[in-house]
Motif scaffolding. Structure first.
Motif, mmCIF file in Angstrom:
data_model
loop_
_atom_site.group_PDB
_atom_site.id
_atom_site.type_symbol
_atom_site.label_atom_id
_atom_site.label_comp_id
_atom_site.label_asym_id
_atom_site.label_seq_id
_atom_site.Cartn_x
_atom_site.Cartn_y
_atom_site.Cartn_z
ATOM 1 N N MET A 1 6.789 12.345 32.307
ATOM 2 C CA MET A 1 5.893 11.424 31.584
ATOM 3 C C MET A 1 6.332 11.351 30.126
ATOM 4 N N ALA A 2 6.612 10.165 29.691
ATOM 5 C CA ALA A 2 7.106 9.999 28.326
ATOM 6 C C ALA A 2 5.972 10.208 27.339
ATOM 7 N N PRO A 3 6.292 10.857 26.213
ATOM 8 C CA PRO A 3 5.239 11.073 25.222
ATOM 9 C C PRO A 3 4.783 9.752 24.627
ATOM 10 N N SER A 4 3.471 9.687 24.424
ATOM 11 C CA SER A 4 2.953 8.471 23.817
ATOM 12 C C SER A 4 3.119 8.543 22.305
ATOM 13 N N THR A 5 3.331 7.427 21.747
ATOM 14 C CA THR A 5 3.529 7.347 20.299
ATOM 15 C C THR A 5 2.393 6.556 19.680
ATOM 16 N N ALA A 6 1.950 7.029 18.541
ATOM 17 C CA ALA A 6 0.860 6.331 17.844
ATOM 18 C C ALA A 6 1.386 5.058 17.211
ATOM 19 N N SER A 7 0.577 4.071 17.201
ATOM 20 C CA SER A 7 0.989 2.800 16.619
ATOM 21 C C SER A 7 1.124 2.934 15.105
ATOM 22 N N GLU A 8 2.059 2.170 14.580
ATOM 23 C CA GLU A 8 2.287 2.217 13.139
ATOM 24 C C GLU A 8 1.072 1.630 12.412
ATOM 25 N N PRO A 9 0.668 2.265 11.300
ATOM 26 C CA PRO A 9 -0.477 1.721 10.565
ATOM 27 C C PRO A 9 -0.126 0.377 9.953
ATOM 28 N N PRO A 10 -1.060 -0.533 9.923
ATOM 29 C CA PRO A 10 -0.766 -1.854 9.359
ATOM 30 C C PRO A 10 -0.519 -1.761 7.854
ATOM 31 N N ASP A 11 0.266 -2.690 7.385
ATOM 32 C CA ASP A 11 0.558 -2.735 5.953
ATOM 33 C C ASP A 11 -0.703 -3.116 5.183
ATOM 34 N N ILE A 12 -0.977 -2.333 4.154
ATOM 35 C CA ILE A 12 -2.160 -2.604 3.328
ATOM 36 C C ILE A 12 -1.773 -3.642 2.283
ATOM 37 N N PRO A 13 -2.455 -4.744 2.242
ATOM 38 C CA PRO A 13 -2.077 -5.776 1.272
ATOM 39 C C PRO A 13 -2.298 -5.306 -0.154
ATOM 40 N N ASN A 14 -1.516 -5.867 -1.028
ATOM 41 C CA ASN A 14 -1.637 -5.548 -2.438
ATOM 42 C C ASN A 14 -2.998 -6.020 -2.946
ATOM 43 N N PRO A 15 -3.800 -5.124 -3.567
ATOM 44 C CA PRO A 15 -5.137 -5.529 -3.992
ATOM 45 C C PRO A 15 -5.152 -6.532 -5.127
ATOM 46 N N GLY A 16 -4.012 -6.810 -5.721
ATOM 47 C CA GLY A 16 -3.990 -7.777 -6.808
ATOM 48 C C GLY A 16 -3.540 -7.153 -8.112
ATOM 49 N N PRO A 17 -3.615 -7.891 -9.188
ATOM 50 C CA PRO A 17 -3.161 -7.359 -10.481
ATOM 51 C C PRO A 17 -4.064 -6.244 -10.968
ATOM 52 N N HIS A 18 -3.546 -5.483 -11.905
ATOM 53 C CA HIS A 18 -4.321 -4.379 -12.468
ATOM 54 C C HIS A 18 -5.570 -4.923 -13.159
ATOM 55 N N PRO A 19 -6.729 -4.324 -12.922
ATOM 56 C CA PRO A 19 -7.967 -4.865 -13.483
ATOM 57 C C PRO A 19 -8.141 -4.606 -14.973
ATOM 58 N N PHE A 345 -11.274 -2.517 -5.272
ATOM 59 C CA PHE A 345 -10.063 -1.705 -5.355
ATOM 60 C C PHE A 345 -10.233 -0.373 -4.628
ATOM 61 N N ARG A 346 -11.278 -0.249 -3.854
ATOM 62 C CA ARG A 346 -11.501 0.985 -3.111
ATOM 63 C C ARG A 346 -10.645 0.989 -1.858
ATOM 64 N N MET A 347 -9.972 2.078 -1.611
ATOM 65 C CA MET A 347 -9.097 2.234 -0.454
ATOM 66 C C MET A 347 -9.800 3.117 0.568
ATOM 67 N N ASP A 348 -10.153 2.546 1.717
ATOM 68 C CA ASP A 348 -10.791 3.304 2.794
ATOM 69 C C ASP A 348 -9.728 3.736 3.792
ATOM 70 N N GLU A 349 -9.684 5.010 4.078
ATOM 71 C CA GLU A 349 -8.711 5.562 5.020
ATOM 72 C C GLU A 349 -9.437 6.308 6.133
ATOM 73 N N GLU A 350 -8.900 6.208 7.349
ATOM 74 C CA GLU A 350 -9.457 6.903 8.497
ATOM 75 C C GLU A 350 -8.355 7.724 9.158
ATOM 76 N N GLU A 351 -8.713 8.910 9.624
ATOM 77 C CA GLU A 351 -7.765 9.795 10.295
ATOM 78 C C GLU A 351 -8.075 9.849 11.791
ATOM 79 N N TYR A 352 -7.015 9.782 12.594
ATOM 80 C CA TYR A 352 -7.143 9.850 14.055
ATOM 81 C C TYR A 352 -6.292 10.998 14.569
#
Length: 365
Positions: A1-19, A345-352
């Motif tokens: 049985m081949a090991p399963s691989t986690a999907s790559e996290p999506p690219d986080i878009p640039n939040p914009g210019p510095h505030p 500009f808040r970055m929400d991250e989740e761990e799996y």
């Protein structure tokens, strides 16, 4: 049985210019904050006195012209820097020797004035709500029956000497005015007992500790740099020393600290936090900068009033590439803007946690 691989996290878009950053104007600061800035800059106490007195002398030249240049813009009476320099230059000459504003001699000084103007605006945070003690000083002297003697004149000159100290950065206008009138009465041996008793301190929204700090700042100046002052040269050094001894005895009897501190600083100095729990003393902290032996022993504080709109701490002075610095006078408006912008500009991250079945079969050769 081949090991399963986690999907790559999506690219986080640039939040914009510095505030950008916000610098809030602070009309008054404590002595501890001044000492923190001096320690970070590597300025010793002796060098600080020398630089400060040289700066007062320098005010009579380019800084005075730059201040007038800035004041003309504030009052919508625009003047060119060359015109101001030319007027200052011609005041010292006869009519036949006077120059015109387009003379090449003013070329370099005109550039210096523009640089000094920018420095003054940044240092003040575009806060021109300053009030001066001279007018109030004369009113207080008149209230206590000293309007026609030499006390008001001496007190007025002391208020000018006061700008050779850090008192204008720390104290309110009534505090400086009362301190100058009281010291003038002591020097001229015409004490104002009602003023010294502090009967009207509540009326002027000041305290004896703040006035005592201002009095001792002036006496430090007259004791160590008497020749560089207006009033100090007219009186003997022994008189200032005797007044200082009497004030030190009063401060000791009333348990008045040499420098005024905020409630939070007093709690930290006593090793007590806001909830009443003893706090372990941090020898590398900023609680008492005068106890630090070297500028290397102190952590670099943030610039006064400079914070990121997103609430991110600012270390050092930001450059142009790091965002624009904006100046505000209303702290509530700055806090509201910080709270609103931080949401975008808040970055929400989740761990799996992914369980992967290992394949122990080895391929034989």
């Amino acid at each position: 049985m081949a090991p399963s691989t986690a999907s790559e996290p999506p690219d986080i878009p640039n939040p914009g210019p510095h505030p950008s950053y916000i610098q809030i104007a602070k009309p008054y600061i404590f002595e501890s904050k001044i000492q923190e800035c001096l320690l970070v800059a590597g300025v010793t106490e002796t060098r600080d006195d020398s630089i400060r007195l040289q700066a007062v002398t320098w005010i009579d030249s380019d800084a005075a012209a730059a201040a007038l240049f800035t004041a003309c813009k504030i009052e919508d009476t625009l003047k060119k820097s060359r015109d101001i320099l030319c007027a200052a230059h011609n005041l010292k000459l006869n009519a036949s020797e006077q120059l015109t504003p387009d003379d090449p001699i003013f070329e370099n000084h005109a550039k210096v004035i523009i640089g000094v103007e920018r420095l003054m605006l940044e240092a003040s945070g575009f806060d021109f709500r300053n009030r001066y003690p001279q007018r109030l000083l004369l009113k207080i002297a008149k209230i206590y029956g000293r309007g026609k003697d030499t006390v008001p004149k001496t007190a007025y000159n002391m208020s000018l000497d006061l700008y050779r100290t850090f008192a204008p950065l720390k104290q309110t206008t009534p505090t400086m005015a009362i301190a100058c009138v009281e010291l003038a009465g002591r020097v001229l041996e015409q004490p104002i007992m009602e003023l010294e008793a502090g009967e009207d301190y509540e009326k002027w929204k000041t305290t004896r500790q703040e006035i005592m700090e201002t009095l001792l700042d002036l006496l430090d100046l007259y004791t160590h740099h008497r020749a560089s002052t207006i009033v100090g040269q007219d009186h003997a050094l022994e008189k200032f020393i005797s007044i200082r001894i009497a004030l030190n005895q009063e401060a000791s009897a009333q348990h008045l600290a040499r420098f005024t501190q905020s409630e939070r600083q007093e709690a930290l100095a006593n090793g007590v936090t806001s909830n009443g729990v003893k706090e372990k003393k941090d020898t590398k902290g900023l609680t008492s900068p005068r106890e630090v032996a070297s500028p290397k022993d102190i952590r670099s504080p943030q610039p006064m009033g400079l914070t990121s709109v997103t609430g991110t701490p600012v270390q050092g002075k930001p450059g142009l590439k790091d965002g624009t610095v904006r100046f505000m006078l209303d702290p509530k408006r700055a806090r509201d803007e910080t709270h609103t912008v931080a949401e975008f500009f808040r970055m929400d991250e989740e761990e799996y946690e992914v369980e992967v079945e290992a394949n122990h079969d080895r391929r034989r050769v």
